[in-house]
Enzyme design. Structure first.
Site, PDB file in Angstrom:
ATOM      1  N   LEU A 193      -0.612   0.973   9.992  1.00 42.43           N
ATOM      2  CA  LEU A 193      -1.378   2.193   9.784  1.00 42.43           C
ATOM      3  C   LEU A 193      -0.949   2.774   8.445  1.00 42.43           C
ATOM      4  CD1 LEU A 193      -1.156   3.930  13.305  1.00 42.43           C
ATOM      5  CD2 LEU A 193      -3.076   2.627  12.366  1.00 42.43           C
ATOM      6  N   ASP A 194      -1.893   3.322   7.695  1.00 38.65           N
ATOM      7  CA  ASP A 194      -1.567   3.957   6.421  1.00 38.65           C
ATOM      8  C   ASP A 194      -0.589   5.102   6.645  1.00 38.65           C
ATOM      9  OD1 ASP A 194      -3.378   2.237   5.268  1.00 38.65           O
ATOM     10  OD2 ASP A 194      -5.006   3.700   5.239  1.00 38.65           O
ATOM     11  N   GLN A 195       0.105   5.500   5.593  1.00 36.92           N
ATOM     12  CA  GLN A 195       1.115   6.547   5.734  1.00 36.92           C
ATOM     13  C   GLN A 195       0.530   7.855   6.253  1.00 36.92           C
ATOM     14  OE1 GLN A 195       1.522   9.499   3.948  1.00 36.92           O
ATOM     15  NE2 GLN A 195      -0.153   9.238   2.482  1.00 36.92           N
TER      16      GLN A 195
ATOM     17  N   HIS B  31      -7.434  -0.534   4.417  1.00 36.86           N
ATOM     18  CA  HIS B  31      -8.110   0.767   4.340  1.00 36.86           C
ATOM     19  C   HIS B  31      -9.536   0.694   4.878  1.00 36.86           C
ATOM     20  CE1 HIS B  31      -5.334   2.391   0.882  1.00 36.86           C
ATOM     21  NE2 HIS B  31      -4.730   2.372   2.066  1.00 36.86           N
TER      22      HIS B  31
END
Length: 247
Positions: free
Chosen positions: A112-114, A195
């Site tokens: 998961l992205d930050q 993304h």
């Protein structure tokens, strides 16, 4: 299985360190008569179902680790983060050192992205990780998306029909998509491109303001598990995830 080997397998250090913990009286084991100190590293136990205490902290033996983490924003899903702290720092040391060697510890099942929050699975079972991340298994992942501009039916229909991203001429489709509010999109994907949610939403003329993953496969984020907390998955949960992924 010798007690020193049990501790080693669970991530409490090298065999020498585990031996020292036991010899110093820092390890207790629960049995039918209660909790007792074990000072002999070579004493044997049936590991399955074993409950033990190391330096006062209670642990259960797990042959393999399967975890649910409620990832907060501001953490990277990387062992070597570049800007933000690693999500692995949310876990106790033994879970990050299980098994020893170069591939020690649990690994994130996908990333998961930050700035993305929500359900993150972790495990040290390579087959389990592969089943849930391989594109051919089509494991659904549900995202709650807050967007910048009001949603309309055209945007939802385009996401269901498929949009083209800049790195692949083949359209990428949402398995399911619905507007849950003027600025709230619920999106189900079975792929895991870089993304992907943000790029798909941008492709239909909108922008992601906040992103939260609420479920993976048949498993939803546990209510009451606050950001930064984790828990063990039950055997039934692991079985339901792998059975679904094997279809």
């Amino acid at each position: 299985m010798q007690l020193q080997d049990i501790l080693f397998s669970q991530g409490f250090g090298t065999r020498r360190i585990c031996c020292g913990l036991i010899q110093q009286g820092l390890v207790k084991v629960e049995d039918g008569s209660g909790v007792r100190v074990c000072s002999e590293p070579a004493e044997t136990f049936v590991p399955e179902g074993l409950m033990f205490h190391v330096q006062g902290e209670r642990w259960a033996y797990h042959e393999r680790a399967y975890l649910m983490v409620h990832k907060p924003a501001g953490f990277e899903c990387s062992q070597k983060p570049s800007t933000y702290p690693s999500v692995y720092t949310l876990l106790p040391g033994p879970l990050r050192a299980r098994g020893g060697g170069a591939a020690a510890g649990v690994q994130a099942v996908g990333r998961l992205d930050q700035d993305t929050t929500g359900l993150l699975l972790m495990s040290d079972d390579g087959k389990f990780i592969h089943r849930l991340t391989s594109p051919r298994h089509h494991v659904p992942k549900v995202y709650e998306v807050r967007v910048k501009h009001p949603l309309d039916e055209k945007q939802v229909n385009r996401l269901l029909a498929g949009v083209v991203l800049d790195d692949d001429p083949k359209p990428v489709r949402a398995q399911a998509c619905s507007a849950e509010g003027e600025f709230h999109l619920r999106l189900t994907l079975t792929e895991g491109k870089y993304h992907q949610v943000k790029r798909m939403v941008a492709a239909v003329g909108n922008r992601v303001e906040a992103l939260h993953r609420s479920s993976v496969g048949v498993l939803s984020l546990t209510e009451g598990l606050v950001p930064g907390q984790w828990r063990w998955l039950t055997r039934q949960e692991v079985a339901s995830l792998t059975e679904k992924a094997s279809v």
